[in-house]
Design a protein around this motif. Structure first.
Motif, PDB file in Angstrom:
ATOM      1  N   LEU A 121      27.660  46.853   4.284  1.00 20.48           N
ATOM      2  CA  LEU A 121      26.514  46.364   3.535  1.00 20.48           C
ATOM      3  C   LEU A 121      26.930  45.677   2.240  1.00 20.48           C
ATOM      4  O   LEU A 121      26.360  44.650   1.860  1.00 20.48           O
ATOM      5  N   ASP A 122      27.947  46.209   1.588  1.00 21.69           N
ATOM      6  CA  ASP A 122      28.446  45.565   0.367  1.00 21.69           C
ATOM      7  C   ASP A 122      29.019  44.186   0.664  1.00 21.69           C
ATOM      8  O   ASP A 122      28.790  43.231  -0.075  1.00 21.69           O
ATOM      9  N   LEU A 123      29.762  44.109   1.748  1.00 18.16           N
ATOM     10  CA  LEU A 123      30.356  42.821   2.114  1.00 18.16           C
ATOM     11  C   LEU A 123      29.266  41.773   2.334  1.00 18.16           C
ATOM     12  O   LEU A 123      29.379  40.627   1.895  1.00 18.16           O
ATOM     13  N   LYS A 124      28.209  42.214   3.006  1.00 20.75           N
ATOM     14  CA  LYS A 124      27.101  41.306   3.297  1.00 20.75           C
ATOM     15  C   LYS A 124      26.486  40.799   1.991  1.00 20.75           C
ATOM     16  O   LYS A 124      26.233  39.605   1.828  1.00 20.75           O
ATOM     17  N   GLN A 125      26.292  41.742   1.116  1.00 21.70           N
ATOM     18  CA  GLN A 125      25.633  41.402  -0.143  1.00 21.70           C
ATOM     19  C   GLN A 125      26.514  40.487  -0.984  1.00 21.70           C
ATOM     20  O   GLN A 125      26.038  39.547  -1.610  1.00 21.70           O
ATOM     21  N   ARG A 126      27.812  40.754  -0.999  1.00 21.98           N
ATOM     22  CA  ARG A 126      28.693  39.981  -1.884  1.00 21.98           C
ATOM     23  C   ARG A 126      28.997  38.579  -1.351  1.00 21.98           C
ATOM     24  O   ARG A 126      29.348  37.696  -2.107  1.00 21.98           O
ATOM     25  N   GLY A 155      35.704  51.288  16.725  1.00 30.04           N
ATOM     26  CA  GLY A 155      34.682  50.972  17.727  1.00 30.04           C
ATOM     27  C   GLY A 155      34.561  49.467  17.857  1.00 30.04           C
ATOM     28  O   GLY A 155      35.024  48.729  16.985  1.00 30.04           O
ATOM     29  N   LYS A 156      33.965  49.036  18.964  1.00 27.53           N
ATOM     30  CA  LYS A 156      33.900  47.590  19.210  1.00 27.53           C
ATOM     31  C   LYS A 156      32.758  46.918  18.459  1.00 27.53           C
ATOM     32  O   LYS A 156      32.860  45.758  18.067  1.00 27.53           O
ATOM     33  N   GLU A 157      31.630  47.661  18.299  1.00 28.09           N
ATOM     34  CA  GLU A 157      30.481  47.069  17.630  1.00 28.09           C
ATOM     35  C   GLU A 157      30.524  47.419  16.157  1.00 28.09           C
ATOM     36  O   GLU A 157      30.938  48.523  15.773  1.00 28.09           O
ATOM     37  N   VAL A 158      30.091  46.465  15.332  1.00 29.59           N
ATOM     38  CA  VAL A 158      30.035  46.719  13.887  1.00 29.59           C
ATOM     39  C   VAL A 158      28.691  47.363  13.552  1.00 29.59           C
ATOM     40  O   VAL A 158      27.642  46.818  13.893  1.00 29.59           O
ATOM     41  N   GLU A 159      28.747  48.544  12.923  1.00 29.46           N
ATOM     42  CA  GLU A 159      27.515  49.256  12.584  1.00 29.46           C
ATOM     43  C   GLU A 159      27.261  49.168  11.073  1.00 29.46           C
ATOM     44  O   GLU A 159      28.177  48.908  10.293  1.00 29.46           O
ATOM     45  N   ASP A 160      25.999  49.437  10.716  1.00 29.38           N
ATOM     46  CA  ASP A 160      25.607  49.318   9.304  1.00 29.38           C
ATOM     47  C   ASP A 160      26.459  50.196   8.383  1.00 29.38           C
ATOM     48  O   ASP A 160      26.738  49.823   7.247  1.00 29.38           O
ATOM     49  N   ASN A 161      26.835  51.372   8.860  1.00 33.02           N
ATOM     50  CA  ASN A 161      27.528  52.307   7.969  1.00 33.02           C
ATOM     51  C   ASN A 161      29.049  52.175   8.001  1.00 33.02           C
ATOM     52  O   ASN A 161      29.752  52.984   7.422  1.00 33.02           O
ATOM     53  N   ASP A 162      29.523  51.142   8.672  1.00 36.07           N
ATOM     54  CA  ASP A 162      30.971  50.961   8.761  1.00 36.07           C
ATOM     55  C   ASP A 162      31.571  50.605   7.406  1.00 36.07           C
ATOM     56  O   ASP A 162      30.915  50.005   6.560  1.00 36.07           O
ATOM     57  N   VAL A 163      32.835  51.017   7.277  1.00 37.64           N
ATOM     58  CA  VAL A 163      33.584  50.675   6.070  1.00 37.64           C
ATOM     59  C   VAL A 163      34.849  49.956   6.533  1.00 37.64           C
ATOM     60  O   VAL A 163      35.424  50.297   7.558  1.00 37.64           O
ATOM     61  N   PHE A 164      35.254  48.930   5.743  1.00 35.53           N
ATOM     62  CA  PHE A 164      36.421  48.145   6.146  1.00 35.53           C
ATOM     63  C   PHE A 164      37.518  48.205   5.090  1.00 35.53           C
ATOM     64  O   PHE A 164      37.239  48.277   3.893  1.00 35.53           O
ATOM     65  N   ALA A 165      38.769  48.212   5.558  1.00 37.08           N
ATOM     66  CA  ALA A 165      39.902  48.220   4.641  1.00 37.08           C
ATOM     67  C   ALA A 165      40.936  47.255   5.170  1.00 37.08           C
ATOM     68  O   ALA A 165      41.019  47.036   6.375  1.00 37.08           O
ATOM     69  N   TYR A 166      41.733  46.663   4.296  1.00 33.46           N
ATOM     70  CA  TYR A 166      42.727  45.732   4.822  1.00 33.46           C
ATOM     71  C   TYR A 166      43.881  46.524   5.424  1.00 33.46           C
ATOM     72  O   TYR A 166      44.146  47.666   5.054  1.00 33.46           O
ATOM     73  N   VAL A 167      44.554  45.914   6.376  1.00 38.10           N
ATOM     74  CA  VAL A 167      45.634  46.601   7.086  1.00 38.10           C
ATOM     75  C   VAL A 167      46.889  46.515   6.228  1.00 38.10           C
ATOM     76  O   VAL A 167      47.507  45.448   6.109  1.00 38.10           O
ATOM     77  N   SER A 168      47.264  47.641   5.593  1.00 44.17           N
ATOM     78  CA  SER A 168      48.352  47.584   4.604  1.00 44.17           C
ATOM     79  C   SER A 168      49.711  47.400   5.284  1.00 44.17           C
ATOM     80  O   SER A 168      50.634  46.857   4.695  1.00 44.17           O
ATOM     81  N   ASP A 169      49.801  47.839   6.543  1.00 43.60           N
ATOM     82  CA  ASP A 169      51.102  47.671   7.219  1.00 43.60           C
ATOM     83  C   ASP A 169      51.040  46.537   8.243  1.00 43.60           C
ATOM     84  O   ASP A 169      51.632  46.606   9.311  1.00 43.60           O
TER      85      ASP A 169
END
Ligand SMILES: [Zn+2]
Ligand SMILES: [Zn+2]
Ligand SMILES: [Zn+2]
Lengths: 729, 86
Positions: free
Chosen positions: A581-586, A615-629
């Motif tokens: 949701l933050d990503l969407k807003q920003r 999971g394959k589908e993106v849900e509203d409560n998902d959180v994303f992080a960059y892949v550090s490795d």
């Protein structure tokens, strides 16, 4: 031969008796009669003739000049008749089997011929004077034939035994036995000489033939598989033709073959075609199809029936290819394969018959349009697949051949506007996001469409290419312009400027760009409008893409990403973990696009973001992080393929827009027609509209458009007649 | 992670900034070209008069040529015609 030898002998003899004294004493006359009688008897008895032939000739000649011809003729006839009767009598009573009988008859016939030749040799003068002068008198040869014939005809057993014997020989040959062909040939020649061939033999032979093949046709067309039946018929026809060659009279050939063809093919043609064609076409047995074609070509209406069934076959198979939504993915490939298979059937098996070529065309057109819109859409997409960069399966030349083939399919489509809409949508992406496999191929495709549908059809597509070209030409000027401006950032910005009406409609999305990007946009806008006054620009964020440098802890990468992907990735410069949701807003990216973008970054082949939970589908409560490795073997990575994919909304919108456009076109056509005709009945108006428009319209839709135009006061209903319209100026 | 944009291939689309949809002379939409041309856009641009009426450049030039040299007016409002410079 025999008469020739006789004449040679007589010449020799005449040399010996050079200059004989011509003395014809009356006393000699009776002696001559006896000598002639003796000579004929010797011939009949196959004994040597004890008289000088020259003398015999002279005797005949003398009698002929002394008007003794009638008597001479009659005495000879009586002598021959007696002999023939006695000799042919051997054929009666004698208990011979069929074969022995025929051989006997043949030898009697041969003897008769030889004897008559020899007799004629002696009586030559009689033939040349008396017979010639009296049209009603038979020549000696014919007189001999007549005697022979009279005997056979008068003795019914002889005649019957002869004909039956011949037919039984032929029947044995038909059953596969080897028979004495020269015997049968000689006997049939005999019948023919005796004027008995047609009436006594041929009629019966044809009857027997017909009933044989009626039975065989009935039995074998059912008991044999069709391919085997065809071979059987072919074999039979060949055998009968050979029979004509070997021993039957020429006149028999036509009725014989007609009878065989009727019984084995014509009366069984539905059966042959119905039972055979599906299997043969499905399994592509070109040789058997060729045989079927050539056999059916022999009979009345055979090819018409085959052509009719061919059409039904194409429609049946084609309809199932087109109507089955499960097969949409492979529909075009299947259609192309099906078409080329049928093409080779026509070429190799159906003698390149134009009637079949047209039938194939018509049948394709019929079945392909049974399903509205979808085939057109899939053909457009198939072309896109072939024209996309990375399609390495074909050289330019091969690609052009493929495009030619697909144009054939395109020609069958009635709703070409659906094709155009999808083609345009895909072309836009090839031009803006991906790359084309080959500019030449693009141009060649455009030319093909232009040739097929006219310049009006392709003018917008051409405009798209022009826009890209113009944009390229504009860029150096823009770079120069930028050099004179003072911008803190060093961003390599290229812009494709599109003329809105040439391109598909894109929904505007106000994404939130970083300051410096906005300033680049503003600079471009200023630059562009200074060059082109009177225009307004709109940015299409879904089509933009970027090359970004990404510093991962394990190494630096160059990544090609869509603009939307870029905006998402930029968020992770400040924070390591951000919620959906933050990503969407920003970023200001709308919901559906956001889900797709995140999916492509976190769930695709190359993943630069982690999705929590997985999971394959993106849900509203998902959180994303960059892949550090993050690791990847290549330095340059492309992850904006998501832009090339067609979304469901895009598909629906494209189709929807075609339908809207059709409504405008229907409206315009109705107004145009009413404007010129002023007053028109419903039926005539509808006919005129159908004539003008190139896409399929349902009558109910057309009614709705008329209602709508009446409501909008473009036309009105007649006060008395509801089915009569007037144009309202 | 630090992401920096190196290259940006942007896409923009343009439209004529017009009040009317159609050219007052040839009646064709401004999105299309004049009847003499094949492709709209740069090849068949639109021009504005001081009176703020606009036409396909080819249409207004043709119209002006047909007019008396001293008395060139806008076909829409009959004010004297002067090309507007932005
Ligand atoms: Zn105009
Ligand atoms: Zn023009
Ligand atoms: Zn004006």
């Amino acid at each position: 031969m025999a008469s020739n030898q006789a004449s040679v002998k007589s010449t020799k003899l005449s040399v010996k008796n050079f200059k004989p004294k011509v003395r014809l004493p009356d006393a000699g006359k009776e002696e001559w009669w006896n000598q002639l009688r003796e000579a004929v008897r010797a011939i009949h008895n196959r004994c040597p003739i004890s008289y000088n032939r020259e003398d015999l000739h002279k005797a005949v000649g003398h009698m002929c000049t002394h008007s003794l011809s009638p008597r001479l003729y009659n005495e000879l006839k009586i002598q021959c008749e007696e002999y023939t009767k006695a000799s042919l009598h051997q054929l009666i009573d004698d208990f011979m089997d069929e074969m022995a009988y025929l051989i006997k008859l043949n030898s009697l016939w041969k003897d008769h011929c030889n004897q008559m030749i020899m007799i004629r040799g002696i009586y030559l003068t009689l033939d040349r004077t008396y017979v010639m002068q009296n049209p009603l008198v038979l020549s000696l040869w014919d007189m001999g034939l007549e005697l022979f014939r009279k005997f056979i005809v008068s003795e019914q057993t002889v005649e019957k035994k002869t004909i039956d014997g011949l037919l039984s020989l032929i029947s044995r040959e038909r059953n596969g036995e080897t028979i004495n062909k020269s015997l049968i040939k000689s006997l049939l020649r005999m019948l023919s000489e005796l004027q008995m061939y047609q009436y006594h033999f041929e009629n019966k032979f044809l009857q027997v033939t017909e009933s044989l093949y009626a039975t065989e046709g009935q039995n074998f067309s059912q008991s044999l598989e069709i391919p085997d039946y065809l071979s059987f018929v072919d074999k039979r026809i060949k055998e009968e033709s050979e029979r004509c060659l070997h021993y039957l009279e020429h006149s028999t050939k036509k009725p014989l073959l007609t009878s065989v063809e009727k019984q084995l093919i014509e009366y069984r043609k539905e059966m042959i075609i119905n039972k055979g064609k599906t299997e043969l076409l499905d399994t592509n047995r070109l040789d058997k199809l060729k045989l079927m074609y050539s056999l059916l070509a022999r009979v009345n209406g055979g090819l018409d029936e085959l052509c009719k069934r061919f059409s039904l076959y194409i429609q049946e198979r084609g309809t199932s290819m087109v109507m089955d939504t499960e097969r949409d993915k492979t529909m075009v490939t299947e259609l192309l394969d099906f078409k080329s298979k049928l093409d080779s059937v026509i070429e190799l098996s159906f003698d390149h018959n134009p009637k079949f070529i047209n039938t194939e065309k018509d049948s394709f057109e019929t079945f392909i349009n049974r399903r509205t819109n979808k085939p057109a859409e899939l053909i457009a997409k198939y072309i896109d697949m072939k024209l996309r960069a990375g399609n390495k399966e074909a050289t330019d030349e091969e690609l052009d051949k493929i495009l030619d083939k697909i144009m054939v399919m395109f020609r069958f489509i009635q709703g070409k506007d659906v094709f155009e809409a999808f083609y345009k949508k895909d072309l836009a992406k090839r031009l803006l996001v991906g790359r084309s496999a080959s500019v030449d191929a693009e141009m060649s495709m455009l030319l093909k469409l232009k040739q097929e549908c006219g310049a009006g059809f392709t003018s917008k597509l051409e405009g798209m290419f022009k826009d890209i070209e113009h944009s390229k030409e504009l860029m150096p000027h823009y770079k120069q312009y930028l050099n004179n401006q003072k911008i803190g950032h060093n961003l390599d910005m290229t812009v494709n400027v599109l003329m809105t009406s040439n391109w598909p409609t894109y929904h505007p999305m106000d994404v939130i760009l970083p300051e410096y990007m906005i300033s680049y946009q503003k600079h471009f806008q200023q630059f562009y409008l200074s060059k082109h006054s009177g225009r307004k620009l709109q940015w299409i964020s879904t089509l933009g893409h970027c090359v970004v440098a990404a510093n991962f802890p394990l190494g630096k990468k160059d990544i090609v990403v869509s603009l939307l992907q870029t905006l998402v990735l930029l968020q992770f410069n400040k924070e390591d973990e951000i919620s959906f949701l933050d990503l969407k807003q920003r970023t200001g990216i709308d919901d559906a696009d956001m889900r797709r973008t995140l999916q492509s970054l976190a769930c695709g082949k190359v993943r630069v973001l982690h999705k929590k939970p997985k999971g394959k589908e993106v849900e509203d409560n998902d959180v994303f992080a960059y892949v550090s490795d993050f690791k990847h073997k290549q330095f340059h990575i492309k992850i904006n393929q998501v832009q090339m994919k067609e979304t469901l909304e895009e598909n629906i919108n494209t189709t929807e827009r075609v339908f809207q456009d059709r409504q405008y076109q229907i409206d315009a056509a109705i107004v145009r027609i009413m404007k010129t005709r002023k007053t028109l009945s419903h039926a005539l108006l509808v006919t005129a509209v159908y004539e003008q428009l190139k896409f399929p319209i349902k009558p109910s839709d057309l009614k709705k458009r008329i209602e709508s135009l009446i409501e909008r006061d473009y036309m009105e209903r007649d006060e008395d007649d509801a089915y009569q319209y007037h144009y309202v100026a | 992670m630090k992401v920096t944009i190196q290259k940006w291939i942007g896409v923009a689309s343009w439209k004529w900034q017009v009040n009317d949809d159609n050219c007052g002379i040839c009646r064709m939409p401004f999105d299309s070209c004049c009847p003499e041309c094949k492709l709209p856009g740069d090849d068949c641009t639109i021009v504005w008069g001081e009176c703020s009426h606009c036409f396909h450049v080819h249409c207004i030039l043709k119209w002006l040529q047909s007019q008396n040299y001293q008395d060139q007016t806008c076909p829409m409002c009959r004010q004297s015609w002067k090309f507007k410079t932005h």
